[in-house]
Structure formats: structure tokens, C-alpha cells
Design a protein around this motif. Structure first.
Motif, PDB file in Angstrom:
ATOM      1  N   LYS A  16     -16.496  32.070   9.646  1.00  0.00           N
ATOM      2  CA  LYS A  16     -15.272  31.414  10.130  1.00  0.00           C
ATOM      3  C   LYS A  16     -14.202  32.469  10.422  1.00  0.00           C
ATOM      4  CE  LYS A  16     -13.276  27.590  11.138  1.00  0.00           C
ATOM      5  NZ  LYS A  16     -13.839  26.749  12.182  1.00  0.00           N
ATOM      6  N   TYR A  19      -8.353  32.545  12.448  1.00  0.00           N
ATOM      7  CA  TYR A  19      -7.377  31.779  13.238  1.00  0.00           C
ATOM      8  C   TYR A  19      -7.968  30.472  13.776  1.00  0.00           C
ATOM      9  CZ  TYR A  19     -10.183  33.857  16.918  1.00  0.00           C
ATOM     10  OH  TYR A  19     -11.241  34.236  17.694  1.00  0.00           O
ATOM     11  N   CYS A  20      -9.256  30.229  13.517  1.00  0.00           N
ATOM     12  CA  CYS A  20      -9.979  29.165  14.226  1.00  0.00           C
ATOM     13  C   CYS A  20      -9.865  27.803  13.546  1.00  0.00           C
ATOM     14  CB  CYS A  20     -11.453  29.559  14.306  1.00  0.00           C
ATOM     15  SG  CYS A  20     -12.440  28.304  15.121  1.00  0.00           S
ATOM     16  N   PHE A  22     -11.514  25.144  15.179  1.00  0.00           N
ATOM     17  CA  PHE A  22     -12.588  24.321  15.760  1.00  0.00           C
ATOM     18  C   PHE A  22     -13.555  23.912  14.666  1.00  0.00           C
ATOM     19  CE2 PHE A  22     -11.914  27.057  19.702  1.00  0.00           C
ATOM     20  CZ  PHE A  22     -11.119  26.105  20.301  1.00  0.00           C
ATOM     21  N   SER A  24     -16.792  24.080  13.056  1.00  0.00           N
ATOM     22  CA  SER A  24     -17.965  24.952  13.128  1.00  0.00           C
ATOM     23  C   SER A  24     -18.677  24.976  11.782  1.00  0.00           C
ATOM     24  CB  SER A  24     -17.564  26.367  13.561  1.00  0.00           C
ATOM     25  OG  SER A  24     -16.561  26.866  12.716  1.00  0.00           O
ATOM     26  N   GLY A  62     -18.373  26.009  21.811  1.00  0.00           N
ATOM     27  CA  GLY A  62     -18.609  25.904  20.383  1.00  0.00           C
ATOM     28  C   GLY A  62     -17.388  26.204  19.555  1.00  0.00           C
ATOM     29  N   GLY A  63     -17.712  26.625  18.309  1.00  0.00           N
ATOM     30  CA  GLY A  63     -18.960  27.204  17.829  1.00  0.00           C
ATOM     31  C   GLY A  63     -19.346  28.456  18.617  1.00  0.00           C
ATOM     32  N   THR A  64     -20.584  28.822  18.440  1.00  0.00           N
ATOM     33  CA  THR A  64     -21.116  30.005  19.131  1.00  0.00           C
ATOM     34  C   THR A  64     -22.456  29.668  19.786  1.00  0.00           C
ATOM     35  OG1 THR A  64     -20.109  31.319  17.357  1.00  0.00           O
ATOM     36  CG2 THR A  64     -21.570  32.487  18.869  1.00  0.00           C
ATOM     37  N   ASN A  97     -20.505  35.147  22.427  1.00  0.00           N
ATOM     38  CA  ASN A  97     -19.751  36.074  21.582  1.00  0.00           C
ATOM     39  C   ASN A  97     -20.410  37.439  21.580  1.00  0.00           C
ATOM     40  OD1 ASN A  97     -17.832  34.278  20.891  1.00  0.00           O
ATOM     41  ND2 ASN A  97     -18.364  34.123  18.731  1.00  0.00           N
ATOM     42  N   ARG A 134     -13.299  39.108  13.768  1.00  0.00           N
ATOM     43  CA  ARG A 134     -14.387  38.959  14.741  1.00  0.00           C
ATOM     44  C   ARG A 134     -15.593  39.773  14.250  1.00  0.00           C
ATOM     45  NH1 ARG A 134     -14.148  34.890  17.859  1.00  0.00           N
ATOM     46  NH2 ARG A 134     -15.253  35.937  19.541  1.00  0.00           N
TER      47      ARG A 134
HETATM   48  S1  SF4 Z   1     -16.739  32.343  16.564  1.00  0.00           S
HETATM   49 FE1  SF4 Z   1     -15.316  31.045  17.726  1.00  0.00          FE
HETATM   50  S2  SF4 Z   1     -15.753  28.935  17.057  1.00  0.00           S
HETATM   51 FE2  SF4 Z   1     -16.724  30.321  15.571  1.00  0.00          FE
HETATM   52  S3  SF4 Z   1     -15.222  30.527  13.950  1.00  0.00           S
HETATM   53 FE3  SF4 Z   1     -14.867  32.254  15.341  1.00  0.00          FE
HETATM   54  S4  SF4 Z   1     -13.332  31.477  16.825  1.00  0.00           S
HETATM   55 FE4  SF4 Z   1     -14.153  29.702  15.722  1.00  0.00          FE
END
Ligand code: SF4
Length: 377
Positions: A16, A19-20, A22, A24, A62-64, A97, A134
Motif C-alpha cells: 500500500k 498516499y493511496c 484506492f 487494493s 487498479g490496483g496494479t 507500474n 513506490r
Molecule cells: S500501486 Fe497504485 S493502487 Fe496500488 S497502492 Fe500504490 S498507488 Fe495505490
């Protein structure tokens, strides 16, 4: 044939990011059951909607999604092609990604029919990438774009985030310079937003991170518009810039108020003026699909006033408001009510009016959310 976009949500991620917000999932135990559910959901909606619809875009988000093996994405894509009218002009995007794809994997994605790659880079600065948690570094990000081009992807987009804590204009400019030096056709540049429930939000509350102020954000934003415009990327939405002919068809479907069908956890659809959305949690989604073929948790039918507000908001945030089309769909009321405010915005150079179109200037885009709240409907 009614033009329609299709979105498929792939909720799986490696970890995770701070900052996300979404939905997931950091586990791969449910990948095959998810595939089965997606197929059942596609069955459900294709039976209702596939006739008389032409699919203009398919977007794996996504997600990824790039974490999945190509055969997995292929199986979903083939299923969509079997059930809906998809042709060789349909834009088919895979969110990718850096750090999840090799040259060989990208080659396979190309072979199975993906024709647009959207790379979630966010920054080329090592410290910023670490801050954002990241999984990739700058070199991996650059290599992913170069590899995508090397295997024949011509339509490549990158996502970047600006206004990170402590980010100077020089650092941001370096990111932009690196992006435009790559073989890409499209850039999405977003300001860092503090979303509730994220790890970043907690860090800010605990005083561990300080966000930059709004004026600085607007300053970086206007700088971004100038920079990208000068480098041949035309702004076609608040956060999106493209070289001529490479606007994202899928994004434009949302902003031009076209129908879209979405499959998967937390997916939102909009068809014939009705909006609905799915369960976010995977177990609820799977169970609902199993029992009734769909996973709808909420829906709304928009009133004429709501449709008008959304139509105006989406048009102004993107390519501009076509006044002839507006009058055709909604009459002249909105224009009459907002005549004075529109004139004021034009005089103050927040808007320009040309050939029955009104459009934000860069100065207007920078404060568009505030402007949009002041229109009367
Ligand atoms: S890869 Fe993208 S969707 Fe997955 S946690 Fe990170 S920002 Fe969120």
C-alpha cells in the motif's frame, strides 16, 4: 451504435503506497476466483447492454493490473471481445507500474491486444519515490517507458505527482524535463491530495509531514501548464496533457458524458443517465456476483438538474463547454442564469469564449473547482 467505454478494476497490489485511497488488496490468494466473478459480471451486463453498443475503449486500472500475468489480462480481454463489439480501433489501456514488467512481459501484453500503456511513475526523484513508498526507482521507471517503446507501444502515457512536501520548483521542473525527454504521447500531472484514511494523512496529523500551501500548489500547477504546452503537450483536461491525436479516448468518454460500464470491486458505471457502483470488499463482491450476477451496492438516477450540473462541470474541466450542444440538451436557462458571472469570468481572463465554446484559461483551470461551485443551476 451508442459509444461506450469499459473499465475493469484489478484490485491487487504489491503493497500500500502511503498516499493511496484506492481499494487494493495485498494478497494473491483470490486471483482465480476474481477472474470467475469478472466473467459472470461481464455476462450479466453484456446480456443487458451489448446490443447497439460500440466499445470505444477498454481500460484495465487498479490496483496494479501489470502485476498480473499477461494470460490473466488476456482472458478478461478475450471475454469482453466475445461479449461486446470491440474492433481494431478500440483503445485498450493497461495501467502499468514500473518494477512489475520486464521487456518480455511487455511484449506479451502487446501481443494479447493492449495498445496503450499508462505508466504510474509519479516522480523521477529518488527521495520523492521513497517518500511516496513506490516500489521502483527512477531508472526502473525510465526503463519501463523505453521497454514499452522498444516492443512497439506507440501510445504511452505517464502519471506524475507534484507539490510533494518539500518539493521545490527546480525539482519539479527536473521531473517534467525527464518526462518530456521520453518517447511518450501523454502526461497526467496531479497535485498531491491528502485523502482521509491514508497513511500520509496520519503522518500529517501526527506532525511528521507538512504539506505545502495552496498558493504554492497553484503556482506549480500554472508552471506545469506552461511547461507542457511549450513542449508540445496540449492541455485537454485539468490534469491531462497530450500530443496531437493522443488524447485518452477512455478519459474523454467520462468527461464528454458518454456511457461507461465498469467491472470489478468498487467499479462505478454510468449508462442511460443511471449511475451505480459495486461493493469494494472482494469477499462481498464475489458473494454478490455468485448470488445475483452483479455486485451493485448503490445506485442513483440523475435528475435533469443533476445531469446539467455534471455536464457543465465535466465539460469545463476538460475541453470546454459547447454552448450549442448545451442549448440542445438543456435549453437556455443555465446560460441566462449565469450570464453575468460568465461575463465577469471572461473579463477577468478566467474563461475565453470562442465560436460558441467557453473554455478555462490556465488561470481558470488553477481555480476551477472554486469557480464551478459558484454557477447557478
Ligand atoms: S500501486 Fe497504485 S493502487 Fe496500488 S497502492 Fe500504490 S498507488 Fe495505490
Amino acid at each position: 451504435m451508442k459509444e461506450t467505454a469499459i473499465y475493469i478494476h484489478i484490485p491487487f497490489c504489491d503493497h500500500k503506497c502511503i498516499y493511496c485511497d484506492f481499494y487494493s488488496i495485498i494478497s494473491y490468494d483470490n486471483i482465480s476466483s476474481y477472474l470467475n466473478s469478472l466473467k459472470k459480471e461481464i455476462d450479466f451486463y453484456s446480456a443487458k447492454y451489448s446490443a447497439e453498443r460500440k466499445i470505444i475503449s477498454v481500460f484495465f486500472g487498479g490496483g496494479t493490473p501489470s502485476f498480473m500475468e499477461p494470460y490473466y489480462i488476456s482472458e478478461i480481454l478475450q471475454y469482453i471481445k466475445k461479449k461486446f463489439s470491440v474492433n481494431e480501433n478500440t483503445e485498450i489501456t493497461l495501467e502499468t507500474n514500473p518494477g512489475t514488467v520486464s521487456l518480455k512481459k511487455l511484449e506479451e501484453f502487446k501481443k494479447i491486444g493492449i495498445n496503450r500503456i499508462s505508466v504510474g511513475i509519479q516522480s523521477f526523484n529518488e527521495d520523492e519515490l521513497k517518500f511516496l513508498t513506490r516500489i521502483h526507482n527512477s531508472q526502473t521507471a525510465i526503463q519501463t517507458v523505453l521497454d514499452s517503446a522498444a516492443v512497439g507501444f506507440e501510445n504511452i502515457s505517464v502519471d506524475l505527482i507534484f507539490n510533494l512536501p518539500g518539493q521545490t520548483k527546480e525539482k519539479w521542473e527536473k521531473n517534467l524535463n525527464q518526462a518530456v525527454a521520453l518517447p511518450i504521447k501523454h502526461i497526467s500531472a496531479y497535485s498531491l491530495i491528502l485523502e482521509k484514511g491514508t497513511i500520509l494523512n496520519k503522518m500529517v496529523i501526527d506532525g511528521k509531514v507538512k504539506m505545502q500551501n495552496e498558493d504554492y500548489d497553484a503556482d506549480l500547477y500554472e508552471f506545469t501548464i506552461d511547461f507542457l504546452t511549450q513542449h508540445g503537450f496540449e492541455q485537454y483536461e485539468v490534469s491531462n496533457f497530450a500530443k496531437n491525436g493522443y488524447e485518452c479516448i477512455h478519459n474523454n468518454a467520462y468527461w464528454r458524458y458518454k456511457d461507461y460500464l465498469s467491472f470489478g470491486t468498487s467499479a462505478h458505471s454510468f449508462v442511460n443517465g443511471k449511475r451505480w457502483w459495486n461493493y469494494s470488499a472482494l469477499n462481498f463482491y464475489n458473494a454478490a456476483i455468485e448470488s445475483k450476477g452483479n455486485a451493485v451496492i448503490g445506485e442513483e438516477i440523475l435528475s435533469v438538474k443533476e445531469k446539467l450540473n455534471e455536464y457543465v462541470m465535466l465539460a469545463l474541466r476538460s475541453k470546454g463547454l459547447d454552448l450549442i450542444e448545451l442549448k440542445k440538451y438543456f435549453g437556455e436557462d443555465w446560460l441566462m442564469k449565469n450570464k453575468n458571472y460568465l461575463n465577469q469570468l471572461e473579463q477577468e481572463k478566467f474563461l475565453i469564449k470562442k465560436n460558441e465554446m467557453i473554455k478555462f484559461t490556465p488561470k481558470g483551470y488553477a481555480v476551477c473547482d472554486e469557480i464551478l461551485t459558484k454557477f447557478s443551476s
